[in-house]
Structure formats: C-alpha cells, structure tokens
Write an enzyme that holds these catalytic residues in place. Structure first.
Site, PDB file in Angstrom:
ATOM      1  N   TRP A 182       0.813  -1.253  -0.025  1.00 37.73           N
ATOM      2  CA  TRP A 182      -0.079  -0.039  -0.038  1.00 37.73           C
ATOM      3  C   TRP A 182       0.919   1.171   0.021  1.00 37.73           C
ATOM      4  O   TRP A 182       1.965   1.213   0.744  1.00 37.73           O
ATOM      5  CB  TRP A 182      -0.887   0.258   1.261  1.00 37.73           C
ATOM      6  CG  TRP A 182      -1.787   1.180   1.433  1.00 37.73           C
ATOM      7  CD1 TRP A 182      -2.576   1.681   0.348  1.00 37.73           C
ATOM      8  CD2 TRP A 182      -2.029   1.795   2.542  1.00 37.73           C
ATOM      9  NE1 TRP A 182      -3.142   2.708   1.065  1.00 37.73           N
ATOM     10  CE2 TRP A 182      -2.887   2.874   2.461  1.00 37.73           C
ATOM     11  CE3 TRP A 182      -1.401   1.793   4.130  1.00 37.73           C
ATOM     12  CZ2 TRP A 182      -3.356   3.797   3.244  1.00 37.73           C
ATOM     13  CZ3 TRP A 182      -1.829   2.796   4.874  1.00 37.73           C
ATOM     14  CH2 TRP A 182      -2.713   3.843   4.570  1.00 37.73           C
ATOM     15  N   ASP A 264      -1.852  -5.720   9.339  1.00 40.60           N
ATOM     16  CA  ASP A 264      -2.583  -4.441   8.548  1.00 40.60           C
ATOM     17  C   ASP A 264      -3.733  -5.179   7.908  1.00 40.60           C
ATOM     18  O   ASP A 264      -3.400  -5.962   7.019  1.00 40.60           O
ATOM     19  CB  ASP A 264      -1.797  -3.728   7.573  1.00 40.60           C
ATOM     20  CG  ASP A 264      -2.676  -2.496   7.284  1.00 40.60           C
ATOM     21  OD1 ASP A 264      -3.738  -2.506   7.623  1.00 40.60           O
ATOM     22  OD2 ASP A 264      -2.302  -1.760   6.444  1.00 40.60           O
ATOM     23  N   LYS A 300     -13.913   0.226   4.705  1.00 38.25           N
ATOM     24  CA  LYS A 300     -14.319  -0.763   3.534  1.00 38.25           C
ATOM     25  C   LYS A 300     -15.409  -1.676   3.994  1.00 38.25           C
ATOM     26  O   LYS A 300     -16.567  -1.817   3.674  1.00 38.25           O
ATOM     27  CB  LYS A 300     -13.316  -1.662   2.910  1.00 38.25           C
ATOM     28  CG  LYS A 300     -11.986  -0.796   2.622  1.00 38.25           C
ATOM     29  CD  LYS A 300     -12.019   0.162   1.497  1.00 38.25           C
ATOM     30  CE  LYS A 300     -10.680   0.639   0.979  1.00 38.25           C
ATOM     31  NZ  LYS A 300     -10.127   1.334   1.871  1.00 38.25           N
TER      32      LYS A 300
END
Length: 457
Positions: A182, A264, A300
């Site tokens: 990311w 994560d 999300k």
C-alpha cells in the site's frame, strides 16, 4: 562612545531618511551631554513578501487522489474510474450499508447520548467488539487476558499509533514492508520514527503469484527485532494472499528469527464475505504464541470511509505488561489526536454486538464480496473472448477490491489518454469500479492498449 542603531529597511528612500535622522540624533546628544558620539547604522534590506515558509518544495501529488481528481474533471462522455479504493454499486454509486443507516438513525434519536470526550484509548465497547472480530471470540489471547484494543483514526491511525509506539517506547527502528505494498505504509513508518523501512519480496511479476521463496529468504535475512508488516487478507495492491501453508512457513520464520509481527487488515469480511476466513492468518499466528499488533480499518467493510473508525488490537504473552503498555500508548494517542471520535465507533459497536444487526451486516459484506467476484469473472471472460495477448487468469485468482493487472506505466497512460479509463500507474485497478454497463468497454480498452503498447504481460 558609540551608539548602535539597527533598522530594517525596504527601499532607498528609507536609507536617505535614516541618514538624516542619525545626523539629527547625533547633534542633539552632543548639545545635551557635551561628549563626542558616533552613530553606527545597520540597515538590513529584505523584501516585503518574505515568509517563514519560503523555499518549501512542492511535493508530488498523492497518486490515488490525483488520479481520482483527473477522472472527476474529465469531460469525456464515456469514462471509467478504477482508481480510489472505495466500493461502488452496480450503478457506480457509493453505498451506505442499510444496517449502518438504521443504526445511525437509532443513535441520532437516542437522547441519552451526548458529545462528551471518550477515554483516550477510545470507546470501550467498540474496542472489545473490534478485538473479538479479528481474533475470534474464543481466541486464547482473549480468554487468557492477553489482548486489548485501542481505538484509532481508521487503519492509517492504527498503523501510525502502533508504529510510533514501537519506535519511541520499544526502540524498534527497522521495518519491512512487502514489495509492492500500500502506498502509505512507508510514509507512515518513516514519519513515526523508523530509520530503516525496507522491502521484502512479495510478488512474482513474471508468474503473477506470491513469490514465497524470495519472501521467506528476505525474512531470513532480516535482523532480529525487525518489524514485519503483513497484509492480513486481500493484499493491496496485488489482491493475492499467501496460502495457509505459506502463512505457516512465514510464521515459522518470524518466530524463529525473533521478528515482530505487525498485521494490517483493512478488508476483513469484505474480501471473501466471511470475517472468520479473512482473519485466518492472524488467528494462526496467535495460536502459535506470537506477540503482535493488528491494525484494523472499518472503512471498507462498514462503508464508513470518512468516519475514520479503526482499532489497534494488541496481543502480548504476559498480561502483566498490559498496564505499562496502555499507559505509554495513552501518551502516544494524547500527542496525536488526544481522544477519538465517537460516532463511527458507536455504529460499529451496535452492529457487532446486536445479533440481528450483525446478521444484516454479514449479508451486506457477502453482497459486496459477491459483486466483486462477479466483476472479476466478467472482465476475465471478456478478455478471453477478445483473445487479448498475455495471461489474465490472475484476475479471478486474486481476492478483494483490487487487481494487480500487470499493465505497465506506458499502457496505463495510454488507457487514460485514449480511452479515459483511469487507474494507478502500477496497473492496480479497483474492481468495484466495474459494472455490467462498463466492463465490456474496459475489456476492449485493455485489449486495444496491450496490442498498441507492447509489454511482456
């Protein structure tokens, strides 16, 4: 005797005035005190528009938001946005989960609630529910009192709080992130005080798979107490996760080499539609007795993007260290956001702890996950039908929101310029941006692009 007078001047007229003024002062002092005096003038010239912030270079734009802005400003009648990581419906619109909306209405009508500060470590009910979601209600770490949560500002805030704690309190200064990863991981850890943020191999660009051999070799070479950042599920940007056997190998190396685990997980439940399946790797590490921190995001899987709802789950081996840990983490939080916002945390807490709402949420994440899988299949089928050069099977082998297509930067530029299909320069696309109305158009655009702009896809 000397009298020194310092002036800041801006033009030649001021210099002339100062000279006349100095002569006058010298004359008056001689008359009044009867001793020789010499005036020394220092005049510093500076521009009227001088600023403390002069010379600050303009940083490059944050690509994902820059590309999204380019899409929004595009005037072409046909355009497709595959950039920013947010869910979209079949109609291409954001989706407020029905259970989230219902819960918000209930909260708004609850006259017992107020806007007082939360505790520094956050909403206690939310912290407990979030920790149980990722570890599982029957986790040995929960049963043995070896885990707790810290409410943070979404996943990014959890990463920052965890990284700053490890750097400032535990003196851990070396981290490893996957290559690719990311786009914000390295920046967060560098700003948090890590002096070395290195890569470990993750992606096999030629075969479009997890390069487990090089991954394990890189972990073997990492120095003791290095912090290893692992994506819990739906790896961003590749969309490809290690198999369970590969996760076991990764865990074995990290444990044997005395490395520290930092998971994560931004897509729990959203990736497969099953929150327990998406947390398998994390729970396996806990079962192996690993200490860790886990960054959780509810952007999300709850659609709460701008509410900034996150949690840092902490797992330790000895409950006796928790009091010290929490006291030091409180100082980290105090120096950052002091205490977190309540609204999003209240929503997540109510949904996760109310059986009927929890079931509604399960249905919502299954719906989102299913639509993503359908769009993956539709894109692959159309590329196959077009006999598009290259291999494309990885599109359906990947999971979650993103697909790492393998398109080159030159091909991305061509797609944007010629077809107004917007995506990131590394070839990552957000599958959620596809729908039954545009998937054929995108497939044909990709087909034309890879024929016109050659690569080794």
């Amino acid at each position: 005797m000397h009298l020194i007078i310092v002036f800041r001047s801006v033009d030649i007229h001021t210099h002339s005035s100062l000279f006349v003024f100095s002569c006058y002062i010298q004359h008056r002092l001689r008359l009044n005190f009867n001793f020789p005096l010499k005036i020394i003038l220092f005049c510093f010239r500076y521009p009227l528009n001088m600023s403390f912030f002069d010379g600050i270079p303009v940083a490059p734009p944050i690509e994902v938001f820059h590309k999204n802005a380019l899409y929004l400003n595009e005037t072409a009648p046909v355009k497709v946005n595959l950039t920013i990581g947010a869910y979209r419906t079949e109609e291409g619109q954001p989706w407020v989960l029905p259970v989230v909306h219902e819960t918000e209405v209930e909260i708004a009508n609850d006259t017992t609630l107020n806007h007082e500060y939360l505790p520094v470590l956050g909403h206690e009910g939310f912290r407990k529910a979030a920790t149980e979601l990722v570890l599982g209600e029957n986790s040995p770490a929960i049963k043995e009192g070896r885990s707790f949560g810290v409410q943070c500002l979404s996943g990014t805030g959890a990463l920052r709080a965890g990284a700053e704690f490890l750097a400032s309190v535990c003196n851990m200064k070396t981290a490893y992130v996957s290559n690719p990863t990311w786009g914000n991981h390295k920046l967060v850890f560098k700003k948090a005080g890590f002096t070395a943020v290195n890569d470990y191999t993750f992606w096999d660009y030629d075969n479009k798979r997890v390069h487990i051999e090089k991954l394990l070799a890189d972990l073997e070479a990492a120095p003791e107490k290095s912090v290893i950042i692992l994506h819990g599920c739906a790896h961003n940007p590749t969309g490809m996760d290690p198999t369970q056997d590969q996760w076991k190998s990764i865990c074995e190396v990290i444990k044997r080499k005395n490395l520290f685990t930092f998971f994560d997980i931004a897509y729990q439940g959203f990736a497969s539609g099953n929150p327990d399946a998406d947390a398998w790797a994390i729970r396996y590490f806990v079962d192996q007795g690993m200490e860790m921190v886990v960054s959780q995001s509810f952007a999300k899987n709850f659609g709460l993007y701008n509410e900034r709802v996150g949690n840092l789950t902490v797992v330790v081996n000895n409950p006796a260290v928790i009091a010290g840990f929490q006291s030091q983490m409180s100082l980290v939080i105090r120096a950052n956001w002091s205490n977190p916002p309540a609204h999003g945390a209240r929503i997540v807490h109510k949904v996760l702890t109310t059986p009927a709402r929890r079931e509604q949420w399960n249905q919502a994440i299954q719906s989102m996950s299913s639509r993503i899988k359908e769009m993956r299949a539709a894109l692959l089928n159309k590329l196959t039908e077009l006999q598009t050069p290259g291999t494309w099977g990885h599109i359906t082998q990947q999971i979650g929101m993103f697909s790492y297509t393998g398109l080159t930067a030159a091909q991305v530029d061509h797609l944007i310029a010629e077809h107004k299909v917007f995506l990131l320069s590394d070839g990552r696309i957000n599958i959620c941006g596809l729908n039954t109305k545009n998937v054929d158009y995108v497939a044909k655009a990709i087909d034309e692009t890879v024929r016109a702009v050659k690569s080794n896809i």
